[in-house]
Design a protein around this motif. Structure first.
Motif, short mmCIF file in Angstrom:
data_model
loop_
_atom_site.label_atom_id
_atom_site.label_comp_id
_atom_site.label_asym_id
_atom_site.label_seq_id
_atom_site.Cartn_x
_atom_site.Cartn_y
_atom_site.Cartn_z
N GLU A 1 0.81 -1.22 0.00
CA GLU A 1 0.00 0.00 0.00
C GLU A 1 0.85 1.27 0.00
O GLU A 1 0.60 2.23 0.75
N VAL A 2 1.86 1.28 -0.86
CA VAL A 2 2.67 2.49 -0.99
C VAL A 2 1.83 3.61 -1.59
O VAL A 2 0.81 3.36 -2.25
N LYS A 3 2.26 4.83 -1.37
CA LYS A 3 1.52 5.99 -1.86
C LYS A 3 2.23 6.72 -3.00
O LYS A 3 1.67 7.64 -3.60
N LEU A 4 3.46 6.33 -3.27
CA LEU A 4 4.24 6.93 -4.35
C LEU A 4 5.25 5.89 -4.82
O LEU A 4 5.84 5.17 -4.01
N VAL A 5 5.45 5.80 -6.14
CA VAL A 5 6.41 4.85 -6.71
C VAL A 5 7.54 5.61 -7.39
O VAL A 5 7.29 6.52 -8.19
N ILE A 6 8.77 5.24 -7.05
CA ILE A 6 9.96 5.78 -7.71
C ILE A 6 10.61 4.63 -8.46
O ILE A 6 10.91 3.58 -7.88
N PHE A 7 10.83 4.81 -9.75
CA PHE A 7 11.57 3.82 -10.53
C PHE A 7 12.82 4.48 -11.09
O PHE A 7 12.75 5.56 -11.67
N THR A 8 13.95 3.82 -10.89
CA THR A 8 15.21 4.42 -11.31
C THR A 8 16.12 3.37 -11.94
O THR A 8 15.90 2.17 -11.80
N GLY A 9 17.12 3.85 -12.64
CA GLY A 9 18.09 2.96 -13.28
C GLY A 9 18.73 3.63 -14.47
O GLY A 9 18.74 4.85 -14.58
N VAL A 10 19.27 2.82 -15.36
CA VAL A 10 19.97 3.35 -16.53
C VAL A 10 19.14 3.16 -17.79
O VAL A 10 18.15 2.43 -17.80
N ALA A 11 19.56 3.83 -18.86
CA ALA A 11 18.84 3.75 -20.14
C ALA A 11 19.79 4.11 -21.27
O ALA A 11 20.82 4.76 -21.06
N GLY A 12 19.40 3.71 -22.47
CA GLY A 12 20.13 4.10 -23.67
C GLY A 12 19.62 5.41 -24.21
O GLY A 12 18.40 5.58 -24.38
N GLY A 13 20.50 6.35 -24.45
CA GLY A 13 20.10 7.65 -24.96
C GLY A 13 19.69 7.60 -26.42
O GLY A 13 20.36 6.97 -27.24
N THR A 14 18.60 8.26 -26.75
CA THR A 14 18.15 8.35 -28.14
C THR A 14 18.25 9.77 -28.69
O THR A 14 18.21 9.96 -29.90
N ASP A 15 18.35 10.73 -27.81
CA ASP A 15 18.54 12.13 -28.20
C ASP A 15 20.04 12.34 -28.44
O ASP A 15 20.85 12.11 -27.55
N SER A 16 20.39 12.77 -29.63
CA SER A 16 21.80 12.91 -29.99
C SER A 16 22.53 13.91 -29.10
O SER A 16 23.76 13.90 -29.01
N GLY A 17 21.78 14.78 -28.45
CA GLY A 17 22.39 15.77 -27.57
C GLY A 17 22.74 15.25 -26.20
O GLY A 17 23.37 15.96 -25.40
N LEU A 18 22.32 14.02 -25.89
CA LEU A 18 22.57 13.45 -24.57
C LEU A 18 23.82 12.58 -24.58
O LEU A 18 24.12 11.91 -25.58
N ASN A 19 24.52 12.58 -23.46
CA ASN A 19 25.75 11.80 -23.31
C ASN A 19 25.67 10.93 -22.08
O ASN A 19 24.77 11.07 -21.24
N ILE A 20 26.62 10.02 -21.96
CA ILE A 20 26.69 9.15 -20.79
C ILE A 20 26.76 10.01 -19.53
O ILE A 20 27.53 10.97 -19.46
N GLY A 21 25.92 9.67 -18.57
CA GLY A 21 25.86 10.43 -17.32
C GLY A 21 24.75 11.45 -17.26
O GLY A 21 24.41 11.93 -16.17
N ASP A 22 24.17 11.82 -18.40
CA ASP A 22 23.04 12.75 -18.38
C ASP A 22 21.82 12.05 -17.78
O ASP A 22 21.71 10.82 -17.77
N ILE A 23 20.89 12.84 -17.28
CA ILE A 23 19.74 12.31 -16.53
C ILE A 23 18.45 12.72 -17.22
O ILE A 23 18.27 13.89 -17.57
N VAL A 24 17.57 11.75 -17.40
CA VAL A 24 16.26 12.00 -18.01
C VAL A 24 15.18 11.78 -16.96
O VAL A 24 15.11 10.72 -16.33
N ILE A 25 14.34 12.79 -16.77
CA ILE A 25 13.15 12.67 -15.92
C ILE A 25 11.96 12.55 -16.85
O ILE A 25 11.75 13.40 -17.71
N ALA A 26 11.17 11.50 -16.69
CA ALA A 26 10.07 11.25 -17.62
C ALA A 26 8.88 12.14 -17.35
O ALA A 26 8.40 12.23 -16.22
N ASP A 27 8.40 12.81 -18.40
CA ASP A 27 7.08 13.44 -18.31
C ASP A 27 6.03 12.58 -19.02
O ASP A 27 4.86 12.63 -18.69
N LYS A 28 6.50 11.74 -19.96
CA LYS A 28 5.61 10.80 -20.64
C LYS A 28 6.37 9.49 -20.87
O LYS A 28 7.59 9.48 -21.00
#
Length: 255
Positions: free
Chosen positions: A67-94
């Protein structure tokens, strides 16, 4: 407020587990759920394993059993935006499931979840903004103390960017630049691809549950994706995860 925290790989939550005061461990569905206090906050921490089904199972248990009230999911991902590099952080809006395609069914379009009528899952804008603030704080105050200089140099990390955008999930580890170009053409504002986030978002959507999903770029999802992936998770990504979540929890007291 009880917060559920999920990582798809054991290395991604290793430092979080070490930082917890664990009161109880329960094994449900072949996964260990650690209940206790993390940075002064009551949490349930779980290593979900990889893929959409595994992540959906873990988050469902967090919601229905703990019965948690908020879910945090974290980890790594492959960048698809050419402007992003290793170590950059993406916060999902969608979030979108890039391997969902029932478009041959009448009235159903690509990426749409059949019978749900939804093709993207949107995160709460306040939580997204708080995630950005937390990531920026970690980068400016703690990153260079947490990650060894030689590791920052090896991964060519200087001052990581923090961006908001779409995360796409599918049951594939993608190391194919052609596939990345195709997904970029099909999904607006796509920043990265991984294997779990959109499944977590769907379960949260169906349970009317708040969530935040952030990813650290580990590779470019191209033909070299597998080379630095394991090293980056072990030496850098685990520190990013712990540091950002620590700041997020401290900032989320009003929730």
């Amino acid at each position: 407020m009880l917060i559920g925290i999920i990582g798809a790989m054991e290395q991604e939550i290793k430092l979080l587990a070490e930082s917890m005061v664990i009161a109880e461990t329960r094994t449900i569905g072949m996964r260990d759920y650690y209940t206790g206090r993390l940075f002064g906050q009551e949490v349930v921490l779980v290593f979900s394993k990889c893929g959409k089904v595994a992540a959906a199972s873990a988050v469902t248990t967090l919601i229905e059993t703990f019965e948690v009230k908020l879910v945090i999911f974290t980890g790594v991902a492959g960048g698809t935006d050419s402007g992003l590099n290793i170590g950059d952080i993406v916060i999902a809006d969608k979030l979108v499931q890039h391997d969902m395609d029932a478009s041959l069914l009448p009235g159903c379009k690509k990426f749409e979840i059949p019978l749900l009528g939804v093709d993207t899952f949107e995160a709460d804008s306040n939580l997204t903004a708080l995630g950005v603030k937390s990531a920026q704080h970690y980068i400016s105050r703690h990153l260079k103390q947490d990650v060894a200089p030689e590791d920052l140099s090896e991964f060519r990390i200087s001052i990581p960017s923090v961006v908001v955008g779409t995360i796409a999930s599918g049951d594939q580890f993608i190391a194919d630049s052609h596939k990345v170009r195709t997904l970029n053409a099909e999904i607006p504002n796509l920043k990265c691809i991984e294997m779990e986030g959109a499944a977590v978002a769907q379960v949260c959507y169906e349970h009317n549950m708040d969530f935040i999903i952030f990813r650290v770029i580990s590779d470019k999802a191209d033909e070299h994706a597998g080379i630095n992936f394991p090293l980056f998770i072990e030496r850098a990504a685990s520190h990013f995860t712990r540091g950002i979540i620590q700041q997020f929890i401290s900032e989320a007291g009003y929730l």
